[in-house]
Design a protein around this motif. Structure first.
Motif, mmCIF file in Angstrom:
data_model
loop_
_atom_site.group_PDB
_atom_site.id
_atom_site.type_symbol
_atom_site.label_atom_id
_atom_site.label_comp_id
_atom_site.label_asym_id
_atom_site.label_seq_id
_atom_site.Cartn_x
_atom_site.Cartn_y
_atom_site.Cartn_z
ATOM 1 N N TRP A 1 20.241 42.729 -10.531
ATOM 2 C CA TRP A 1 21.504 42.557 -11.231
ATOM 3 C C TRP A 1 22.074 41.193 -10.895
ATOM 4 C CZ3 TRP A 1 26.858 44.836 -9.828
ATOM 5 C CH2 TRP A 1 27.705 44.775 -10.941
ATOM 6 N N GLU A 2 22.483 40.449 -11.894
ATOM 7 C CA GLU A 2 22.890 39.059 -11.673
ATOM 8 C C GLU A 2 24.028 38.929 -10.677
ATOM 9 O OE1 GLU A 2 25.260 37.197 -14.858
ATOM 10 O OE2 GLU A 2 24.822 38.994 -16.039
ATOM 11 N N TYR A 3 24.908 39.913 -10.600
ATOM 12 C CA TYR A 3 26.041 39.829 -9.690
ATOM 13 C C TYR A 3 25.649 40.094 -8.242
ATOM 14 C CZ TYR A 3 28.617 39.897 -14.061
ATOM 15 O OH TYR A 3 29.078 39.605 -15.316
ATOM 16 N N LEU A 4 24.428 40.585 -8.017
ATOM 17 C CA LEU A 4 23.922 40.788 -6.662
ATOM 18 C C LEU A 4 22.930 39.708 -6.256
ATOM 19 C CD1 LEU A 4 23.420 44.667 -6.541
ATOM 20 C CD2 LEU A 4 25.285 43.316 -5.578
ATOM 21 N N ARG B 1 23.994 33.551 -17.493
ATOM 22 C CA ARG B 1 23.935 34.174 -16.173
ATOM 23 C C ARG B 1 24.095 33.083 -15.111
ATOM 24 N NH1 ARG B 1 19.240 38.803 -17.220
ATOM 25 N NH2 ARG B 1 20.411 39.838 -18.887
ATOM 26 N N PRO C 1 25.735 33.404 -8.303
ATOM 27 C CA PRO C 1 26.867 33.776 -7.454
ATOM 28 C C PRO C 1 27.074 32.766 -6.326
ATOM 29 C CG PRO C 1 25.432 35.671 -7.849
ATOM 30 C CD PRO C 1 24.708 34.458 -8.369
ATOM 31 N N TYR D 1 29.968 30.214 -9.437
ATOM 32 C CA TYR D 1 31.234 30.944 -9.437
ATOM 33 C C TYR D 1 31.293 31.753 -8.146
ATOM 34 C CZ TYR D 1 29.044 35.462 -10.303
ATOM 35 O OH TYR D 1 28.301 36.617 -10.177
ATOM 36 N N PRO E 1 32.330 35.391 -6.722
ATOM 37 C CA PRO E 1 32.775 36.737 -7.069
ATOM 38 C C PRO E 1 34.079 37.074 -6.344
ATOM 39 C CG PRO E 1 30.451 36.706 -6.411
ATOM 40 C CD PRO E 1 31.024 35.373 -6.071
ATOM 41 N N ASP F 1 35.015 28.004 -10.984
ATOM 42 C CA ASP F 1 34.069 28.876 -11.671
ATOM 43 C C ASP F 1 33.644 28.281 -13.011
ATOM 44 O OD1 ASP F 1 34.401 30.596 -9.598
ATOM 45 O OD2 ASP F 1 35.578 32.080 -10.702
ATOM 46 N N ARG G 1 30.807 31.533 -18.945
ATOM 47 C CA ARG G 1 29.546 32.084 -19.431
ATOM 48 C C ARG G 1 29.428 31.963 -20.943
ATOM 49 N NH1 ARG G 1 27.476 35.546 -15.451
ATOM 50 N NH2 ARG G 1 28.967 35.983 -13.780
#
Length: 519
Positions: free
Chosen positions: A120-123, A305, A308, A312, A314, A332, A335
């Motif tokens: 997952w891109e946020y991880l 994408r 992190p 940007y 999180p 940031d 997208r």
């Protein structure tokens, strides 16, 4: 020991690139986990081993993230807790053939689930997937066209589990050998029967790599100088790296005119990457922009994408202090909203990606399904010069090309730039991190639809199904144990009582007989 055992697979990735090591790299970790005295201890081994693996594969992020890389590794390492528990559940002690057979299917499946979640891109995205270590192995690339990097990862874990059984589980060696034979049959079958990409033509692509030049202005001038050297070389497209243009072309028309002049000089379109605040929209975007003889053609792709902390932060109100201890993004980026397939003069259609996005198998697959005949990645790993990052990043292009049957051009500012054909084979020389040059590649074009593009990540779905069946069986077994207990709450038999020994009932005793041992 778990941290060190988990870190061992990192040697299979570039720069060491010991691809053969991936087939046994998990064995020490598996042996340690299966020998744990309790399931809880095995879960700890799974957690710490996962953290060690992520730290080793991403160690080059330490100068940028500092303590955050340790925290992220410990957080994501939790994804391997089920893997540790299941290893102990299936391989601890002296398991029989049934448990070994289950381990050959379920342990690769739970490994894929850990890779899927952390993709997952946020991880952090799918960097360092185990199957990516096989980027230079031709049979593995053929398998990638069938099931993607996921199939490679599944088979690699299966081989590691089989080797572990051969070493430590005498009763399961026949099953382990059968598992290895199945892997060999899968590779041989793919090599013999899976179709290959058709190569109906070629395109001449120039990659401009200015090298390590501080400052966006001097870097742009070096890129322009190298581009002018391409005049008369009959190229179809010139590709610049990520962040090669630091000003918005709409707000600076003189810059757009200079790029159009370069396009006329070379006789081909330019694909540049603009990293700037956009005049018509708030915020900074990273955009692939196609430049023609008359300026921007109107075809633009905004990066979807983002990295992190790199592009940007999180939860910036909570974690914004990361900018004071590392190289985290001061502002940031914004997208994009959708993928874009760009049309060049003639029949060539290209699918642009920006840097980090080449790690995502689904993005290149989507571009191939949308009609792209060539994938182009614009990247910049200048922050990580002298580390394993540039080589690791370039190697991903080989996998994406093999998965989609589409050649991939990986163009960077400072190296490594590389080009791979539709079967994942290298095309021409790689441009190392010490190179400042413009190189022309004759790239074979891909045609047709690979099984992976057509079907999708079916190994992931198969792993989910296998784990669902296992969980249902475990739940049913637990339910049967609960319902088998007597309603009065008395256990089936007392501790130490033999199965054939029943307690005396009052009606069975003869009250008219004296008690033995008493007068």
């Amino acid at each position: 020991m778990a941290l060190l055992a988990g870190a061992l697979p990192a040697l299979a990735f570039p720069a060491p690139s010991l691809w053969w090591w991936a087939y046994v790299a998990l064995v020490p970790w598996l042996l340690l986990t299966r020998s744990a005295p309790t399931a809880r201890r095995a879960m700890w081994d799974g957690w710490l081993g996962g953290a060690g693996f992520l730290l080793a594969v991403h160690h080059w992020l330490m100068p940028s993230l500092h303590v955050f890389i340790v925290l992220l590794a410990l957080l994501l390492g939790l994804l391997w807790v089920p893997w540790g528990w299941l290893t102990h559940r299936l391989l601890h002690g002296r398991p029989g053939a049934g448990r070994v057979a289950a381990a050959l299917v379920l342990l690769p499946s739970v490994w894929l689930m850990a890779e899927l979640v952390r993709s997952w891109e946020y991880l952090g995205g799918p960097w360092g997937l185990l199957g990516a270590s096989q980027w230079q192995v031709a049979p593995a690339l053929r398998l990638a066209s069938v099931g993607g990097v996921w199939l490679l990862g599944f088979l690699l874990v299966l081989v590691n589990v089989a080797v572990t059984v051969l070493i430590a589980v005498a009763r399961g060696r026949t099953v382990a050998l059968a598992g290895l034979a199945a892997c060999g049959a899968a590779v041989a079958g793919a090599w013999a029967w899976v179709p290959q990409a058709k190569e109906p033509g070629t395109a001449r692509i120039a990659v401009v790599q200015p090298g390590v030049i501080p400052g966006p202005g001097p870097r742009f001038e070096r890129g322009a100088e190298l581009t002018r050297q391409l005049a008369g070389r009959d190229v179809d497209l010139v590709v610049w790296g990520e962040s090669s243009v630091a000003q918005d072309l709409t707000a600076h028309p003189e810059l757009a005119r200079r790029l159009a002049g370069l396009s006329r000089t070379v006789g081909a379109e330019l694909l540049v990457n603009v990293d700037a605040r956009r005049g018509d929209m708030p915020g900074i975007y990273k955009s692939s922009v196609l430049i023609g003889r008359d300026g921007p053609t109107g075809q633009r792709y905004d990066k979807m994408r983002l990295v992190p902390f790199g592009e940007y932060i999180p939860a910036r109100p909570l974690l914004g202090w990361a900018t004071s201890v590392g190289r985290a993004a001061g502002e940031d980026r914004h997208r994009g909203t959708e993928p874009v397939v760009m049309k060049l003069p003639g029949s060539l259609r290209i699918g642009p990606l920006v840097c980090f996005e080449s790690a995502f198998p689904d993005m290149s697959r989507a571009l191939a399904r949308d009609g792209a005949r060539m994938l182009v990645v614009q990247s910049s790993t200048s922050t990580f010069q002298g580390s394993w990052a540039p080589e690791q990043h370039a190697s991903l292009a080989a996998l994406r090309a093999a998965e989609t049957w589409r050649p991939m051009v990986h163009a960077t500012l400072t190296g490594e730039s590389a080009v791979f054909g539709p079967r994942g084979e290298p095309v021409g020389p790689r441009m190392s991190t010490g190179t400042s040059a413009a190189t022309v590649y004759t790239v074979p074009l891909g045609e047709g639809t690979s099984p992976y593009v057509r079907i999708g990540p079916w190994p992931v779905y198969g792993a989910m199904a296998a784990l669902a069946v296992f969980c249902a069986a475990e739940g049913g077994r637990a339910l049967r144990r609960r319902t088998d207990r007597p309603s009065g709450g008395r256990p089936d038999r007392a501790p130490g009582e033999r199965p054939d020994q029943q307690p005396d009932r009052p009606s069975d005793r003869r009250t008219d007989q004296p008690t033995p041992g008493r007068p």
